[in-house]
Design a protein around this motif. Structure first.
Motif, PDB file in Angstrom:
ATOM      1  N   ARG A  28       0.666  -1.162  -0.164  1.00 41.78           N
ATOM      2  CA  ARG A  28       0.063  -0.038   0.040  1.00 41.78           C
ATOM      3  C   ARG A  28       0.847   1.160  -0.118  1.00 41.78           C
ATOM      4  NH1 ARG A  28      -3.530  -0.877   4.281  1.00 41.78           N
ATOM      5  NH2 ARG A  28      -4.079  -2.626   3.159  1.00 41.78           N
ATOM      6  N   VAL A  29       2.391   1.193   0.508  1.00 43.52           N
ATOM      7  CA  VAL A  29       3.011   2.228   0.394  1.00 43.52           C
ATOM      8  C   VAL A  29       3.228   2.622  -1.130  1.00 43.52           C
ATOM      9  CG1 VAL A  29       5.308   2.989   0.949  1.00 43.52           C
ATOM     10  CG2 VAL A  29       4.204   1.692   2.274  1.00 43.52           C
ATOM     11  N   GLU A  30       3.506   1.698  -2.035  1.00 39.73           N
ATOM     12  CA  GLU A  30       3.580   1.821  -3.301  1.00 39.73           C
ATOM     13  C   GLU A  30       2.423   2.672  -3.956  1.00 39.73           C
ATOM     14  OE1 GLU A  30       4.523  -0.604  -7.430  1.00 39.73           O
ATOM     15  OE2 GLU A  30       4.728  -1.398  -5.573  1.00 39.73           O
ATOM     16  N   HIS A  31       1.033   2.055  -3.595  1.00 40.59           N
ATOM     17  CA  HIS A  31      -0.200   2.607  -4.367  1.00 40.59           C
ATOM     18  C   HIS A  31      -0.247   4.235  -3.546  1.00 40.59           C
ATOM     19  CE1 HIS A  31      -4.857   2.076  -4.437  1.00 40.59           C
ATOM     20  NE2 HIS A  31      -4.516   3.237  -5.072  1.00 40.59           N
ATOM     21  N   ALA A  32       0.232   4.543  -2.332  1.00 41.29           N
ATOM     22  CA  ALA A  32       0.236   5.787  -1.886  1.00 41.29           C
ATOM     23  C   ALA A  32       1.151   6.715  -2.500  1.00 41.29           C
ATOM     24  CB  ALA A  32       0.554   5.860  -0.362  1.00 41.29           C
ATOM     25  N   ALA A  33       2.020   6.083  -3.142  1.00 45.01           N
ATOM     26  CA  ALA A  33       3.300   6.866  -4.094  1.00 45.01           C
ATOM     27  C   ALA A  33       2.465   7.662  -5.179  1.00 45.01           C
ATOM     28  CB  ALA A  33       4.347   5.944  -4.350  1.00 45.01           C
ATOM     29  N   HIS A  34       1.486   6.956  -5.739  1.00 44.17           N
ATOM     30  CA  HIS A  34       0.938   7.499  -6.851  1.00 44.17           C
ATOM     31  C   HIS A  34       0.186   8.863  -6.791  1.00 44.17           C
ATOM     32  CE1 HIS A  34       1.881   3.833  -8.915  1.00 44.17           C
ATOM     33  NE2 HIS A  34       1.204   3.119  -8.212  1.00 44.17           N
ATOM     34  N   PHE A  35      -0.223   9.305  -5.516  1.00 47.97           N
ATOM     35  CA  PHE A  35      -0.788  10.481  -5.125  1.00 47.97           C
ATOM     36  C   PHE A  35       0.241  11.730  -4.808  1.00 47.97           C
ATOM     37  CE2 PHE A  35      -3.753   6.995  -4.515  1.00 47.97           C
ATOM     38  CZ  PHE A  35      -5.120   7.441  -4.916  1.00 47.97           C
ATOM     39  N   LEU A  36       1.552  11.329  -4.603  1.00 47.26           N
ATOM     40  CA  LEU A  36       2.605  12.351  -3.987  1.00 47.26           C
ATOM     41  C   LEU A  36       3.307  12.673  -5.402  1.00 47.26           C
ATOM     42  CD1 LEU A  36       3.593  10.375  -0.908  1.00 47.26           C
ATOM     43  CD2 LEU A  36       1.891  12.176  -1.314  1.00 47.26           C
ATOM     44  N   GLU A  37       3.880  13.797  -5.000  1.00 51.05           N
ATOM     45  CA  GLU A  37       4.840  14.263  -6.057  1.00 51.05           C
ATOM     46  C   GLU A  37       6.273  14.176  -5.818  1.00 51.05           C
ATOM     47  OE1 GLU A  37       3.623  18.318  -6.525  1.00 51.05           O
ATOM     48  OE2 GLU A  37       2.222  17.770  -8.441  1.00 51.05           O
ATOM     49  N   ASN A  38       7.397  14.022  -6.362  1.00 59.48           N
ATOM     50  CA  ASN A  38       8.746  13.924  -5.974  1.00 59.48           C
ATOM     51  C   ASN A  38       9.123  13.034  -4.827  1.00 59.48           C
ATOM     52  OD1 ASN A  38       9.461  16.450  -7.667  1.00 59.48           O
ATOM     53  ND2 ASN A  38       8.591  17.793  -5.930  1.00 59.48           N
ATOM     54  N   VAL A  39       8.634  11.814  -5.143  1.00 63.28           N
ATOM     55  CA  VAL A  39       8.624  10.733  -4.103  1.00 63.28           C
ATOM     56  C   VAL A  39      10.129  10.298  -4.275  1.00 63.28           C
ATOM     57  CG1 VAL A  39       7.809   8.315  -3.752  1.00 63.28           C
ATOM     58  CG2 VAL A  39       6.354  10.089  -4.954  1.00 63.28           C
ATOM     59  N   GLU A  40      10.440   9.855  -3.086  1.00 59.34           N
ATOM     60  CA  GLU A  40      11.762   9.343  -2.705  1.00 59.34           C
ATOM     61  C   GLU A  40      11.727   7.934  -1.895  1.00 59.34           C
ATOM     62  OE1 GLU A  40      16.146  10.604  -0.574  1.00 59.34           O
ATOM     63  OE2 GLU A  40      14.343  12.150  -0.732  1.00 59.34           O
TER      64      GLU A  40
END
Length: 250
Positions: A28-40
């Protein structure tokens, strides 16, 4: 500067986020990443997969906690050590009321402490409650987004497979408990004891009186309603973080 924490393997030098979203499942961490910018990506150690990103200019940490109260409590303790002050669980649950459907959201404003982790910290009379302002903002944002969300009490437990599951479910359902998970109570108690603000949003993945095994298997096979609920709980949490940051409560 706070050193790298032993279990989550994060330090203050890696993130200055004051808000963390806490799914149980590392996927679910990866799923949440789709809603964020400049992901690290920040790393993965044991059950703790972490990344950071920005939502409308607000830095947000997303980190999985694994399954159950003990690993959730460790996550809360070590996030506290690196300066995170707001924890929002984005988890899954089984419904305990007949009117609730797959993909509905549950905003927990308190939890039954029917698990062992919180009892290791404090007398059972101590309540497991969410931060009032976070709950209020979650409810407001759910209405704005037109999401089906139920707000009330949940129950946190330690096992799906005791010999008395039906009786336990019947008992708490009759007391008006909305849903069951394994992490909310521990998060709320540890958060309160460490002066952190906490909240919990749960996605219904098993309807009341449905087969647990079939419900979980449907979820793992990308069952449509439950997957939509997961996307909605992530966006609801992020919109709440943004609104809360505007009000200067972080």
């Amino acid at each position: 500067m706070t050193q790298r924490q032993p279990h989550i393997q994060l330090s203050q030098s890696m993130t200055q986020a004051r808000y963390a979203l806490l799914p149980g499942d590392p996927k679910r961490v990866e799923h949440a990443a789709h809603f964020l910018e400049n992901v690290e990506e920040l790393g993965c150690h044991r059950e703790y997969r972490a990344l950071r990103g920005w939502f409308r200019g607000v830095e947000v940490l997303v980190m999985s906690t694994g399954m159950g109260g003990p690993s959730t409590a460790i996550a809360a303790e070590e996030l506290n050590q690196i300066g995170v002050t707001n924890l929002i669980r984005i988890g899954s649950c089984g419904a305990m009321q007949d009117h609730m459907r797959l993909g509905d959201l549950v905003i927990a404003h308190a939890a039954v402490r029917d698990e062992g982790t919180s009892n290791a910290y404090v007398n059972p009379a101590y309540p497991a409650c969410a931060d009032v302002s976070l709950v209020s903002t979650l409810v407001q944002q759910a209405k704005r987004l037109e999401y089906t969300a139920h707000c009330g009490y949940v129950r946190s437990h330690d096992s799906f497979y005791t010999d008395h599951e039906q009786e336990i479910d019947h008992y708490w359902s009759n007391k008006g408990i909305l849903a069951a998970d394994m992490e909310t109570a521990a998060l709320m108690v540890v958060g309160a004891l460490r002066h952190m603000r906490t909240a919990s949003i749960l996605n219904v993945v098993v309807e009341h009186n449905a087969c647990l095994t079939e419900g979980i298997n449907d979820y793992q096979q990308q069952e449509k309603s439950a997957q939509q609920g997961e996307s909605r709980e992530i966006l609801l949490a992020l919109e709440t973080v943004y609104q809360d940051s505007l009000e200067g409560r972080q």
